[in-house]
Enzyme design. Structure first.
Site, mmCIF file in Angstrom:
data_model
loop_
_atom_site.group_PDB
_atom_site.id
_atom_site.type_symbol
_atom_site.label_atom_id
_atom_site.label_comp_id
_atom_site.label_asym_id
_atom_site.label_seq_id
_atom_site.Cartn_x
_atom_site.Cartn_y
_atom_site.Cartn_z
ATOM 1 C CG ASP A 1 9.197 1.702 11.772
ATOM 2 O OD1 ASP A 1 8.690 0.595 11.982
ATOM 3 O OD2 ASP A 1 9.610 2.054 10.672
ATOM 4 C CG ASP B 1 8.668 -3.813 10.454
ATOM 5 O OD1 ASP B 1 8.136 -3.627 9.340
ATOM 6 O OD2 ASP B 1 9.458 -3.024 10.963
#
Lengths: 133, 437
Positions: free
Chosen positions: B358, B198
């Site tokens: 997330d 990420d």
């Protein structure tokens, strides 16, 4: 923070003065974030039609989304669809809940051996749905 | 005024924003924890082995040594991250080729699969667990309704914000529960690898997520992806039209500063923390730059200090900012969807956006912690929320799309192992000696 608002003040004031005399009534529960009245008509009609494809939950969502329409009579173009959705959802829920309640309460006494074949956990075992792989 | 302009856009409403983004994350984590504790009650050591892409290289068995497990988990996570990277680049390519329709239908299909199959599977688990006497017709109709409305709400049409948000949280919960069925070492390796991925994908100039976000901004489109969008904060005394203005304020300010007062911009920029980022922006200018002509023009006008990302953010607004204002409320509220800054990690517009990934991996962490003990759940939850808060603060400072995983996952993992190794011993001793509880 005050200085922050200043450059926007002139840009804000212009549209505000237009809209503030009119009490804006929004057709959706999201208010200004939702749909305008024009869009609402097509969406309400589409949701209402799709609901006939065995989708009563869509009717329920339709009623929920256009709740202000259901409450007030100020949207004559949208209101028939919403009322229709509400009625459809009510009828469907009445039918299916009466069937499901009969099934679960009546149980094997009422249905006999068919009950075991229809109840979901036995069916899942038989088809082998409960394994992940 | 100059230094007030940048950070206040989020900081002034930060409390509300944090609550609005933390609430769904908490709900998602809570539901995953409940599912985990209902469905696998004694699975600290025993787990269902799932054949999937995440265990393609190695499937853990309890007889292996720790080193074997470590190497296997590392391989698994590498394969998984490689697959994700490929998939994201494919998505960027499709988005670049303007196959938005195809992407949208694919996403709708995958949402349908997740809701229908995973949801149905988990519903079956629950039905078996509690022996609910439901018949198959009702079940199938309910499942079909649930999945179809979910696809409509998430992708295909506009729907009540609450319904869309609820479905996004549900999708996150289902996928997260599925991820908790992975072997233990693989889960941890996967979490670390994804946090690193990420970080790279959002911040590197050639990162796929960054490319995607920049492409979406330069085209002024929505990314067809699962992104949770918090409801923007509204003042109670403001009338509806204020809201539209409010959501676009970040844009409007930058638009004005660059259009009307170009001389003032270097001052306002050098006041902030852009100095520290300037080298990053230099790299960025030399690399991929979607709108070369405009940005070089702006740079030539304002010198090297102006970060290039500001100008990139401005570009879609230069042609849009003019025509949104005079339009009616309806059109403005419709079109401001497109004007908002997208971010897979976190977007820096009026409404904060958080990618569903997330959600999922926060919940995976908490769900995995729930397999050990509830104490680790509390510690991980607090750590993750603290990490989210830190990320939001960073967002207020940097004002660009940020990866939301790294800080939270790092804190979560650290706190998990700290709790497991130290706090548990302490608490057990305390309660054994009747000092606590």
């Amino acid at each position: 923070m005050e200085t922050l608002q200043n450059p926007n003040a002139n840009t804000n004031s212009n549209p505000n003065t237009i809209s503030s005399p009119i009490r804006v009534l929004w057709p959706t529960i999201d208010g200004s974030l939702g749909l305008s009245e024009e869009e609402s008509v097509s969406y309400a009609r589409r949701f209402y039609k799709f609901g006939f494809a065995l989708l009563p939950f869509l009717w329920a969502v339709n009623c929920f989304y256009f709740w202000p329409v259901l409450r007030s009579r100020s949207f004559p173009r949208i209101r028939p669809y919403i009322v229709g959705s509400a009625i459809g959802f009510g009828v469907f829920m009445a039918i299916i809940s009466s069937w499901a309640l009969t099934f679960s309460i009546g149980g094997e006494r009422l249905f006999g051996p068919v009950w075991d074949k229809l109840v979901m956990y036995n069916l899942a075992d038989k088809v082998g749905l409960t394994g992940w792989s | 005024m100059a230094e007030n302009q940048r950070p206040t856009s989020i900081l002034e409403s930060l409390g509300e924003e944090i609550v609005r983004i933390v609430t769904p994350v908490s709900i998602c984590m809570f539901m995953v924890v409940i599912l985990v504790s209902i469905l696998n009650p004694n699975s600290s050591s025993s787990y269902a082995s799932v054949g999937s892409i995440a265990t393609i290289a190695y499937n853990e068995s309890s007889s292996d040594t720790s080193w074997d497990k470590f190497i296997g988990a590392l391989l698994n996570s590498l394969v998984f991250v490689a697959v994700i990277t490929l998939a994201t680049f494919l998505m960027v390519l499709l988005f670049y080729l303007r196959c938005v329709k195809f992407l949208k239908y694919y996403m709708g299909f995958s949402a349908f699969v997740v809701l229908g199959f995973l949801g149905g599977e988990i519903a079956l688990f629950l039905i078996e667990e509690f022996s609910i006497p439901i018949d198959c017709f009702t079940f199938l109709v309910a499942l079909f309704n649930f999945a179809a409305v979910g696809v409509l709400a998430v992708f295909m049409s506009k729907m009540a914000i609450l319904v869309t948000q609820g479905y996004l949280v549900l999708i996150g919960m289902l996928v997260a529960y599925w991820f908790t069925l992975l072997p233990e070492w693989t889960t941890w390796a996967l979490l670390v690898a994804l946090a690193l991925y990420d970080l790279a994908a959002v911040l590197l100039p050639v990162g796929p997520l960054r490319l995607l976000v920049e492409l979406a901004i330069s085209r002024d489109e929505d990314i067809p992806a699962l992104v949770y969008e918090a409801r923007p904060v509204v003042n109670h005394d403001s009338n509806p039209r204020d809201l539209v203005q409010r959501r676009m304020r970040v844009w409007r300010e930058r638009n004005e500063t660059s259009d009307n007062r170009p001389i003032a911009v270097p001052d306002s920029v050098s006041d902030g923390n852009v100095v520290s980022e300037s080298n990053v922006d230099e790299i960025e200018t030399s690399n991929s730059n979607p709108i070369p002509i405009i940005s070089t023009a702006v740079r030539a006008e304002e010198g090297e200090v102006h970060p290039i990302r500001n100008t990139e953010l401005l570009v879609p607004l230069i042609d849009n900012g003019g025509n949104v204002q005079p339009h009616g409320v309806a059109e403005a509220s419709g079109s401001n969807e497109n004007l908002m800054l997208e971010g897979i990690g976190l977007g820096s517009s009026g409404a904060i956006k958080l990618g569903l990934g997330d959600f999922i991996f926060y919940s995976v962490l908490v769900g995995r912690a729930a397999m050990y003990d509830y104490m680790t759940v509390y510690a991980c939850y607090l750590a993750i929320v603290a990490g989210l808060g830190i990320t939001l603060m960073l967002l207020a400072i940097y004002q660009k799309a940020l990866p939301a995983l790294p800080v939270s996952i790092a804190l979560g993992i650290v706190f998990y192992f700290l709790t497991r190794l130290f706090l548990e011993v302490f608490v057990v001793q305390c309660s054994l000696n009747l000092l606590m509880f």
